[in-house]
Design a protein around this motif. Structure first.
Motif, PDB file in Angstrom:
ATOM      1  N   PRO A  14     103.991  62.271  -0.956  1.00 46.39           N
ATOM      2  CA  PRO A  14     104.620  62.956   0.168  1.00 46.39           C
ATOM      3  C   PRO A  14     104.580  62.132   1.434  1.00 46.39           C
ATOM      4  CG  PRO A  14     102.533  64.000  -0.397  1.00 46.39           C
ATOM      5  CD  PRO A  14     102.867  63.058  -1.496  1.00 46.39           C
ATOM      6  N   PHE A  15     103.542  61.334   1.590  1.00 50.61           N
ATOM      7  CA  PHE A  15     103.401  60.509   2.794  1.00 50.61           C
ATOM      8  C   PHE A  15     104.629  59.623   2.993  1.00 50.61           C
ATOM      9  CE2 PHE A  15     102.245  56.642   5.001  1.00 50.61           C
ATOM     10  CZ  PHE A  15     101.485  57.084   6.060  1.00 50.61           C
ATOM     11  N   VAL A  18     107.904  61.735   3.768  1.00 51.32           N
ATOM     12  CA  VAL A  18     107.962  62.282   5.131  1.00 51.32           C
ATOM     13  C   VAL A  18     108.123  61.147   6.146  1.00 51.32           C
ATOM     14  CG1 VAL A  18     106.744  63.661   6.853  1.00 51.32           C
ATOM     15  CG2 VAL A  18     106.651  64.325   4.461  1.00 51.32           C
ATOM     16  N   ALA A  19     107.372  60.068   5.944  1.00 46.77           N
ATOM     17  CA  ALA A  19     107.467  58.925   6.865  1.00 46.77           C
ATOM     18  C   ALA A  19     108.888  58.369   6.869  1.00 46.77           C
ATOM     19  CB  ALA A  19     106.469  57.850   6.471  1.00 46.77           C
ATOM     20  N   TYR A  21     111.714  60.013   6.300  1.00 44.91           N
ATOM     21  CA  TYR A  21     112.602  60.889   7.071  1.00 44.91           C
ATOM     22  C   TYR A  21     112.430  60.660   8.577  1.00 44.91           C
ATOM     23  CZ  TYR A  21     113.785  63.624   2.917  1.00 44.91           C
ATOM     24  OH  TYR A  21     114.258  64.023   1.697  1.00 44.91           O
ATOM     25  N   LEU A  22     111.175  60.505   8.992  1.00 45.53           N
ATOM     26  CA  LEU A  22     110.922  60.296  10.422  1.00 45.53           C
ATOM     27  C   LEU A  22     111.462  58.944  10.879  1.00 45.53           C
ATOM     28  CD1 LEU A  22     107.373  61.812  10.918  1.00 45.53           C
ATOM     29  CD2 LEU A  22     109.587  62.883  11.101  1.00 45.53           C
ATOM     30  N   TYR A 101     108.354  67.696   3.819  1.00 42.67           N
ATOM     31  CA  TYR A 101     108.685  67.645   5.251  1.00 42.67           C
ATOM     32  C   TYR A 101     108.544  69.036   5.869  1.00 42.67           C
ATOM     33  CZ  TYR A 101     111.543  66.642   9.447  1.00 42.67           C
ATOM     34  OH  TYR A 101     112.003  66.482  10.732  1.00 42.67           O
ATOM     35  N   ARG A 104     104.911  70.185   6.016  1.00 42.50           N
ATOM     36  CA  ARG A 104     103.954  69.492   6.894  1.00 42.50           C
ATOM     37  C   ARG A 104     104.454  69.282   8.317  1.00 42.50           C
ATOM     38  NH1 ARG A 104     100.163  67.294   3.250  1.00 42.50           N
ATOM     39  NH2 ARG A 104     100.929  67.467   1.128  1.00 42.50           N
ATOM     40  N   ILE A 105     105.767  69.200   8.506  1.00 42.34           N
ATOM     41  CA  ILE A 105     106.302  68.913   9.843  1.00 42.34           C
ATOM     42  C   ILE A 105     106.963  70.155  10.442  1.00 42.34           C
ATOM     43  CG2 ILE A 105     107.946  67.486  11.159  1.00 42.34           C
ATOM     44  CD1 ILE A 105     105.786  65.765  10.016  1.00 42.34           C
ATOM     45  N   ALA A 109     114.982  68.318  10.987  1.00 41.88           N
ATOM     46  CA  ALA A 109     115.605  68.013  12.279  1.00 41.88           C
ATOM     47  C   ALA A 109     117.134  68.103  12.191  1.00 41.88           C
ATOM     48  CB  ALA A 109     115.183  66.622  12.732  1.00 41.88           C
TER      49      ALA A 109
ATOM     50  N   LEU B   2     114.470  57.657  -1.696  1.00 40.33           N
ATOM     51  CA  LEU B   2     114.500  57.207  -0.308  1.00 40.33           C
ATOM     52  C   LEU B   2     113.523  56.059  -0.085  1.00 40.33           C
ATOM     53  CD1 LEU B   2     115.759  57.831   2.394  1.00 40.33           C
ATOM     54  CD2 LEU B   2     114.075  59.613   2.735  1.00 40.33           C
ATOM     55  N   VAL B  29     106.610  54.244  12.776  1.00 38.18           N
ATOM     56  CA  VAL B  29     106.772  55.294  11.756  1.00 38.18           C
ATOM     57  C   VAL B  29     105.437  56.025  11.566  1.00 38.18           C
ATOM     58  CG1 VAL B  29     107.184  55.731   9.303  1.00 38.18           C
ATOM     59  CG2 VAL B  29     108.679  54.185  10.535  1.00 38.18           C
ATOM     60  N   ASN B  32     104.719  58.145  14.731  1.00 40.76           N
ATOM     61  CA  ASN B  32     105.574  59.330  14.813  1.00 40.76           C
ATOM     62  C   ASN B  32     105.122  60.409  13.842  1.00 40.76           C
ATOM     63  OD1 ASN B  32     107.188  58.283  16.737  1.00 40.76           O
ATOM     64  ND2 ASN B  32     108.867  57.702  15.383  1.00 40.76           N
ATOM     65  N   LEU B  33     104.784  59.976  12.647  1.00 42.63           N
ATOM     66  CA  LEU B  33     104.348  60.936  11.632  1.00 42.63           C
ATOM     67  C   LEU B  33     103.093  61.661  12.111  1.00 42.63           C
ATOM     68  CD1 LEU B  33     104.535  62.208   8.847  1.00 42.63           C
ATOM     69  CD2 LEU B  33     103.468  60.181   7.883  1.00 42.63           C
ATOM     70  N   ARG B  36     103.924  64.188  14.863  1.00 43.05           N
ATOM     71  CA  ARG B  36     104.688  65.362  14.431  1.00 43.05           C
ATOM     72  C   ARG B  36     103.846  66.348  13.619  1.00 43.05           C
ATOM     73  NH1 ARG B  36     110.294  64.314  14.216  1.00 43.05           N
ATOM     74  NH2 ARG B  36     110.551  66.372  13.288  1.00 43.05           N
ATOM     75  N   ILE B  37     102.754  65.876  13.053  1.00 44.22           N
ATOM     76  CA  ILE B  37     101.962  66.771  12.204  1.00 44.22           C
ATOM     77  C   ILE B  37     101.165  67.783  13.045  1.00 44.22           C
ATOM     78  CG2 ILE B  37      99.905  66.772  10.717  1.00 44.22           C
ATOM     79  CD1 ILE B  37     101.237  64.741   9.002  1.00 44.22           C
ATOM     80  N   ILE B  61      98.091  64.529   3.481  1.00 49.99           N
ATOM     81  CA  ILE B  61      99.445  64.101   3.122  1.00 49.99           C
ATOM     82  C   ILE B  61      99.398  62.832   2.268  1.00 49.99           C
ATOM     83  CG2 ILE B  61      99.888  62.644   5.153  1.00 49.99           C
ATOM     84  CD1 ILE B  61     102.720  63.765   5.224  1.00 49.99           C
ATOM     85  N   GLU B  62      98.279  62.117   2.341  1.00 50.24           N
ATOM     86  CA  GLU B  62      98.180  60.859   1.593  1.00 50.24           C
ATOM     87  C   GLU B  62      97.817  61.071   0.119  1.00 50.24           C
ATOM     88  OE1 GLU B  62      97.233  57.433   4.717  1.00 50.24           O
ATOM     89  OE2 GLU B  62      95.450  58.508   4.092  1.00 50.24           O
ATOM     90  N   VAL B  91      99.117  55.612  -1.672  1.00 52.77           N
ATOM     91  CA  VAL B  91     100.327  56.438  -1.608  1.00 52.77           C
ATOM     92  C   VAL B  91     101.584  55.659  -1.993  1.00 52.77           C
ATOM     93  CG1 VAL B  91      99.492  58.070   0.087  1.00 52.77           C
ATOM     94  CG2 VAL B  91     100.519  55.967   0.872  1.00 52.77           C
TER      95      VAL B  91
END
Lengths: 205, 209
Positions: A14-15, A18-19, A21-22, A101, A104-105, A109, B2, B29, B32-33, B36-37, B61-62, B91
């Motif tokens: 997930p890290f 999410v990273a 997307y940001l 996302y 956790r966020i 957006a 992604l 990055v 920012n992460l 935002r958390i 999250i890791e 991760v």
């Protein structure tokens, strides 16, 4: 890739999701929807170009490879083919990332939808959000790297639904042509979309 | 998907923004992460460690993080000011495996970014992704308090996908942990770090000074 390992890989990190997307939102903040769209498209094209080319003797061989996840075009998603040209993605490969996302966020957006509106207006109407832009551009670029009986494979999008249940269907004037190529009716499309995430076609001229 | 796409862009990004630019990008990055958390507050170390075990902290999250409660970090008075934590699997391992299956080789820029980071920031990266999550951890600790005290995170050791290791000897000396002990932890964990109260008067640090 072995099925078990593939399933396992789909469940982790997930890290990174999410990273990523940001990271894309950061680009959207700096360059707006137009710049972000260019970035997403070059990201997906660059990915497809970094993957090996493929050639198949006939369509049956290609379909077999596609459904087994051995073709580059189905590397990131599990697909099934109800007809020779219609391809169904059961679960959007971005679902997991989107879930992480939102967990956790928070809410996804707005820029992810804004960029899709830009894409639909300037490139091709088929995207619900940024994820669709990456995915659909990748499929198009990956298809161009595949030949079946010496002919290049082509891709077209019919309908997509995102993890938050927003849908985008091909425009009314295109739909009959696409469904004809897919070999399914509109009713069958509606039935398919009840429990699948994306319907698209692959064909050669 | 992604993540694999982003990796395919590392080379491109390094060429356009330079290796330093890529490091700045990844650092942003991570930053920012973390921002935002959001913030977290815990009454004490037991509640923080339980939250970590249950996957409720930003660090979760890791993936599976284990609090090594036998490895408490103590200050000059012998009070517990933090613990050592270990991440079971990097991760980025699934991403690296996905790249191997779908694309093939990892771009050379990956190594170049890690080397530049080791030379200019801190010598703790085994691949370019270490930049993101080491920055993330360091930033996220600023948003968490235990007993009303802000935390800090110290990178201690990590093992890369190819088995190469990085051990932060100076950081280990400061918190008074034997580097060989941490090396043995890498047999079972991919990444080891310390979370402690910011500004604590550490035993090892005092001795070193």
């Amino acid at each position: 890739m072995h099925e078990e390992r593939r399933a396992q890989l789909g469940q982790h990190n997930p890290f990174v999701d999410v990273a990523a997307y940001l990271f894309l939102e950061d680009i959207g903040d700096k360059q707006g929807a137009a710049g972000m769209n260019n970035y997403l498209m070059s990201l997906a094209t660059s990915l497809a170009k970094s993957m090996p080319k493929e050639e198949y003797l006939n369509w049956d061989d290609f379909l077999r490879s596609l459904e087994k996840g051995e073709s580059i075009i189905s590397s990131f998603e599990e697909v099934k083919c109800p007809t020779d040209n219609c391809v169904i993605t059961q679960t959007c490969p971005f679902t997991r990332g989107w879930q992480e996302y939102t967990k956790r966020i928070g809410e996804f957006a707005d820029i992810h939808k804004e960029v899709a509106e830009y894409y639909n207006a300037t490139v091709k109407p088929g995207a619900v959000d940024s994820q669709c832009i990456i995915h659909q551009t990748f499929r198009k670029a990956a298809a161009e790297r595949i030949t079946v009986a010496g002919k290049h494979v082509k891709y077209a999008q019919i309908e997509a639904v995102t993890p938050n249940a927003d849908e985008k269907r091909a425009p009314d004037e295109w739909l009959p042509i696409l469904l004809d190529k897919a070999g399914i009716t509109e009713t069958e499309l509606n039935m398919t979309m009840r429990n699948n995430d994306c319907v698209w076609i692959l064909y050669t001229d | 998907m992604l993540d694999v796409a982003l990796v395919s862009l590392i080379k491109n990004m390094s060429e356009k923004a330079g290796i330093e630019g890529a490091i700045q990008y990844w650092s942003r990055v991570g930053e920012n992460l973390a921002k935002r958390i959001g913030e977290e507050a815990y009454m004490g170390w037991p509640s923080f460690n339980v939250a970590l075990k249950e996957g409720r902290t930003a660090y979760s999250i890791e993936g599976n993080v284990t609090a090594l409660t036998d490895l408490a970090i103590t200050d000059v008075d012998g009070d517990v000011v933090g613990y050592i934590y270990a991440l079971e699997e990097c991760v980025f391992n699934p991403t690296i495996e996905r790249i191997r299956y779908s694309v093939g080789e990892i771009p050379d820029a990956d190594k170049a970014v890690a080397e530049e980071y080791n030379n200019t920031v801190q010598n703790t990266a085994t691949c370019n992704f270490c930049v993101i999550h080491q920055k993330f951890r360091s930033e996220v600790s600023k948003n968490i308090t235990v007993e009303n005290q802000v935390l800090e995170c110290v990178q201690l050791a990590n093992r890369g996908f190819k088995g190469d290791t990085k051990i932060a000897i100076r950081s280990l000396e400061k918190i008074g942990i034997n580097p060989e002990y941490v090396r043995s932890l890498l047999r079972n964990y991919a990444c080891v770090y310390g979370i402690l109260m910011k500004g604590a008067r550490l035993r090892g640090k005092e001795e070193a000074e």
